[in-house]
Motif scaffolding. Structure first.
Motif, PDB file in Angstrom:
ATOM      1  N   ASN A 193       9.128 -28.631  -1.458  1.00  0.00           N
ATOM      2  CA  ASN A 193       8.409 -27.367  -1.561  1.00  0.00           C
ATOM      3  C   ASN A 193       8.145 -26.919  -2.989  1.00  0.00           C
ATOM      4  N   ASP A 236      15.097 -23.853   2.965  1.00  0.00           N
ATOM      5  CA  ASP A 236      13.881 -23.477   2.234  1.00  0.00           C
ATOM      6  C   ASP A 236      13.058 -22.415   2.941  1.00  0.00           C
ATOM      7  N   PHE A 279       1.607 -17.647   0.261  1.00  0.00           N
ATOM      8  CA  PHE A 279       2.397 -16.622  -0.387  1.00  0.00           C
ATOM      9  C   PHE A 279       1.496 -15.574  -0.994  1.00  0.00           C
ATOM     10  N   THR A 312      11.489 -18.907   1.358  1.00  0.00           N
ATOM     11  CA  THR A 312      10.076 -18.531   1.318  1.00  0.00           C
ATOM     12  C   THR A 312       9.801 -17.270   2.114  1.00  0.00           C
ATOM     13  N   TRP A 348       5.771 -23.772  -4.184  1.00  0.00           N
ATOM     14  CA  TRP A 348       6.411 -22.650  -4.877  1.00  0.00           C
ATOM     15  C   TRP A 348       5.786 -22.412  -6.248  1.00  0.00           C
ATOM     16  N   ALA A 387       5.553 -18.300  -5.935  1.00  0.00           N
ATOM     17  CA  ALA A 387       6.749 -17.875  -5.210  1.00  0.00           C
ATOM     18  C   ALA A 387       7.995 -18.026  -6.073  1.00  0.00           C
TER      19      ALA A 387
END
Length: 447
Positions: free
Chosen positions: A110, A87, A3, A91, A114, A119
């Motif tokens: 996740n 999910d 990310f 994302t 995250w 995220a």
């Protein structure tokens, strides 16, 4: 998945707003204009986009009822919910710079990624600012909603796993409390043809059977997934070896080939021909939601069954009553257009007793706060009450958040398939190889 890091302002600037009537407003979660008033009701009008995984008509209706309660408290805030979101969609939206204001996920796999990547925004400052006492949540649910000191999600509803047993097939026996009792009873209740073909199984020990994942079975022996430094503990924690040796002994008693033939002949886990519904399996490991599926299935409604905690290792009787838990999580993604409004929605859905009871009664999942579990408005009977007790048990455990959670579980499950079929000759070496795969992946991830 990688990310783009959050801007410093979005991560840390949780500035207080102006004061009215001597009280401070909840802080902003990002680089957003400060709200014009201090009281939550004084928040300006806004429209929130909420993504969630609920998909069936009953689920969506229940979630809409919970949101309606929020609308009564905040009539100036409109919530537009998008159902059936997975999910990877969340994302991707965050990476693309067009996230929803609030996102909910059915899985905890996740959460670590995250939290670590930013995220999802860290909720710790606003939780402290609003004086929310997280001790109202069991320790396990606190664990699976944070990573490395960042609480980027809150638990919405929970799953707890226990034992279901067919009272007619049990022939008056009490549910087993230890693994040795489970073994004895599984053998007594199993029915075979003259050639050894299994007609009814007392209990199916295969890791490939429905909910028999290592994460769900591990708590029966108090098994640990990770060491304090994040490396795999599967090869060094003797509890895993204890579980696998018990499991393989029972597989061998059935005969692997005969057990596989029987397992593959069984109905769909989510259909009306589930083997527990049709009397082909006497005892199963399953989640609390199976109660609702039985009640809503015309063919299963007459099933005479009961529930109990899972049996535990004979040398660890203090574990009895506990089990595995995980659940739905919800948070505020990076880049949310209305972060303070979003936090108010997350806070309401995860801490308001009436909201949690509404969702639990409709979906038959476990509410996550003590107040909701003790509410007189919560629909509970002995069968469902078992899972409330398991969820709140101090030794109930979860799969701790890890940046490679899916990979780690797959690596272990792949090994377990080889183990139960007899392809692993050295269990210690095999478990050590699982550790190596997991730890090598952790190094590649920068762990």
């Amino acid at each position: 998945m990688r990310f783009v890091p959050m801007a410093v302002a979005a991560l840390a600037a949780l500035a207080l707003t102006a004061c009215t009537a001597g009280k401070e407003a909840a802080p902003s979660l990002g680089a957003q204009p400060k709200p014009s008033g201090s009281a939550p009701a004084a928040l300006p009008a806004a429209t929130l986009e909420l993504w969630h995984g609920f998909a069936t008509d009953a689920e969506v209706k229940a979630f809409e009822q919970a949101i309606a309660g929020f609308n009564k408290k905040f009539p100036q805030i409109t919530v537009k919910a998008k159902k059936g979101v997975q999910d990877d969609q969340i994302t991707q939206a965050v990476r693309g710079g067009n996230p929803p204001d609030v996102a909910a996920s059915f899985t905890t796999d996740n959460v670590a990624q995250w939290c670590k990547s930013g995220a999802f925004q860290d909720l710790t400052p606003v939780i402290k600012q609003d004086g929310i006492d997280l001790s109202v949540l069991p320790a396990a649910s606190r664990l699976y909603t944070e990573f490395e000191g960042k609480r980027c999600t809150m638990p919405l509803l929970a799953d707890a796993y226990g034992m279901y047993y067919n009272k007619a097939l049990m022939k008056g026996n009490e549910p087993p409390k230890t693994l040795s009792e489970l073994t004895k009873l599984a053998k007594e209740l199993t029915v075979r043809d003259a050639d050894g073909t299994i007609k009814v199984a007392g209990f199916i020990p295969s890791f490939q059977y429905y909910e028999n994942s290592p994460s769900h079975l591990g708590p029966m022996v108090g098994a640990k997934w990770y060491n304090d430094d994040g490396t795999s503990a599967i090869g060094t924690d003797p509890a895993w070896k204890q579980l696998l040796q018990w499991q393989k002994d029972l597989v061998d008693w059935y005969g692997y080939d005969k057990l596989e033939k029987f397992r593959k002949s069984l109905g769909d886990e989510w259909g009306a021909e589930h083997p527990f519904f049709t009397g082909k399996v006497a005892m199963i490991l399953d989640g609390e939601w199976r109660n609702a599926m039985i009640a809503n299935d015309p063919k299963a409604k007459s099933l005479d069954y009961a529930t109990a905690p899972l049996p535990v290792a004979d040398d660890k009787p203090d574990l009895y009553g506990s089990g595995f838990t995980a659940g739905t999580v919800i948070g505020v993604p990076k880049g949310a257009k209305n972060p303070q409004h979003s936090w108010e929605l997350v806070k309401y859905l995860t801490t308001d007793t009436d909201s949690l009871v509404t969702l639990s009664n409709a979906l038959r999942n476990v509410p996550t706060t003590k107040a909701a579990m003790e509410s007189p408005n919560l629909d509970k009977d002995d069968r469902f009450g078992t899972f409330l007790d398991i969820f709140s048990h101090p030794k109930t455990s979860t799969l701790p958040a890890n940046v490679n959670s899916v990979f780690n579980q797959d690596a272990f499950s792949t090994f377990l398939i080889q183990w139960e079929k007899g392809a692993v000759k050295d269990l210690d070496a095999g478990l050590a190889s699982v550790d190596k795969r997991i730890n090598d992946k952790l190094k590649l991830s920068g762990g």
